[in-house]
Design an enzyme around this catalytic site. Sequence first.
Site, PDB file in Angstrom:
ATOM      1  N   GLY A 149       1.355  -1.169   7.391  1.00 46.95           N
ATOM      2  CA  GLY A 149       2.207  -0.137   6.817  1.00 46.95           C
ATOM      3  C   GLY A 149       2.415   0.995   7.803  1.00 46.95           C
ATOM      4  CD  GLU A 170      -0.939  -5.286   2.047  1.00 48.28           C
ATOM      5  OE1 GLU A 170      -0.835  -4.906   3.216  1.00 48.28           O
ATOM      6  OE2 GLU A 170      -0.195  -4.896   1.137  1.00 48.28           O
ATOM      7  N   GLY A 213      -3.141   2.669   3.280  1.00 55.23           N
ATOM      8  CA  GLY A 213      -2.758   4.055   3.552  1.00 55.23           C
ATOM      9  C   GLY A 213      -3.927   5.031   3.525  1.00 55.23           C
ATOM     10  CB  SER A 265      -6.361   1.398   7.014  1.00 54.30           C
ATOM     11  OG  SER A 265      -5.998   2.253   5.947  1.00 54.30           O
ATOM     12  CD1 TRP A 291       8.637  -0.834   9.470  1.00 53.65           C
ATOM     13  CD2 TRP A 291      10.811  -0.353   9.703  1.00 53.65           C
ATOM     14  NE1 TRP A 291       9.026  -1.254  10.723  1.00 53.65           N
ATOM     15  CE2 TRP A 291      10.355  -0.986  10.892  1.00 53.65           C
ATOM     16  CE3 TRP A 291      12.147   0.026   9.633  1.00 53.65           C
ATOM     17  CZ2 TRP A 291      11.193  -1.231  11.979  1.00 53.65           C
ATOM     18  CZ3 TRP A 291      12.999  -0.217  10.708  1.00 53.65           C
ATOM     19  CH2 TRP A 291      12.522  -0.834  11.868  1.00 53.65           C
TER      20      TRP A 291
HETATM   21  C1  PEP Z   1       0.730  -1.803   3.230  1.00 51.39           C
HETATM   22  O1  PEP Z   1       1.138  -0.957   2.443  1.00 51.39           O
HETATM   23  O2  PEP Z   1       1.135  -2.975   3.163  1.00 51.39           O
HETATM   24  C2  PEP Z   1      -0.255  -1.378   4.217  1.00 51.39           C
HETATM   25  C3  PEP Z   1      -1.050  -2.270   4.693  1.00 51.39           C
HETATM   26  O3  PEP Z   1      -0.264  -0.037   4.530  1.00 51.39           O
HETATM   27  P1  PEP Z   1      -1.221   0.685   5.627  1.00 51.39           P
HETATM   28  O4  PEP Z   1      -1.213  -0.177   6.863  1.00 51.39           O
HETATM   29  O5  PEP Z   1      -0.560   1.994   5.857  1.00 51.39           O
HETATM   30  O6  PEP Z   1      -2.564   0.763   5.022  1.00 51.39           O
END
Ligand code: PEP
Length: 243
Positions: free
Chosen positions: A224, A158, A164, A203, A9
């Site tokens: 995220g 990641e 994001g 994402s 979060w």
């Molecule tokens: C994260 O920050 O761990 C992430 C995966 O963010 P998002 O899903 O928004 O890309």
Amino acid sequence: MRQLIAGNWKMNTVTAEAAALAQALRNGVPGCDVLVCPPATQLVAVAGILAGSPVAVGGQDCHWEAKGAHTGDISAPMLRDAGASWVILGHSERRANHAELDETVREKAVAAAAAGLAPIVCVGETDEQRSAGRETEVVGWQLAGSLPKDFAGVVAYEPIWAIGSGKSATEEDVETMHAFIRAELLRQFPETGAAMRILYGGSVKPSNAASLLALPDVGGALVGGASLVAQDFLAIARAARPG
Ligand code: PEP
């Protein structure tokens, strides 16, 4: 291997929002493990709402020491005391915004395990590093430096450019990197490396979750933005491979 769908979060939600989100997730999703990592100020409330449910609660970071003169920091025993059973470590936002080094992440992973928390250690390359063809080299160094010798947690791949941005890695990128990470885990942990889950994060959303989660050696997702919308997060969890 049962997949883990973890929601980060980040620095979002005040109490009423966190409580509403936790209430909406209370039943979890059969067939996969579900985890939410709220901001530290919401941990006690969210853990209370999710107590007795299949949804686990985690922190987003912890200090490497159990207590002491570290203004503003939170220790692993404090997270445990607040109801967490997991903690995200070495997220790229922490590495970038707080200058966290692999060595720091490794010390935090040791502290987490000592407090009874399961660590999720994040690794991933920047856009420039990938453009230069250095993505496996970078992730290899991060794995070698960030995982303690008795590591018993989860690794999250990641790619920073996918976080994001709305643009997830391609299936081919994910498959290639997860195979590389698996090989590194087996090299570092010959006895246990085969069973460690490797999450993909960047994402992940309801529209791409099923295809990403179906890839070989994807042990789940770290989510995220989409984890802040209960129906999206649950849709991602429902896309998990039954296991
Ligand atoms: C994260 O920050 O761990 C992430 C995966 O963010 P998002 O899903 O928004 O890309």
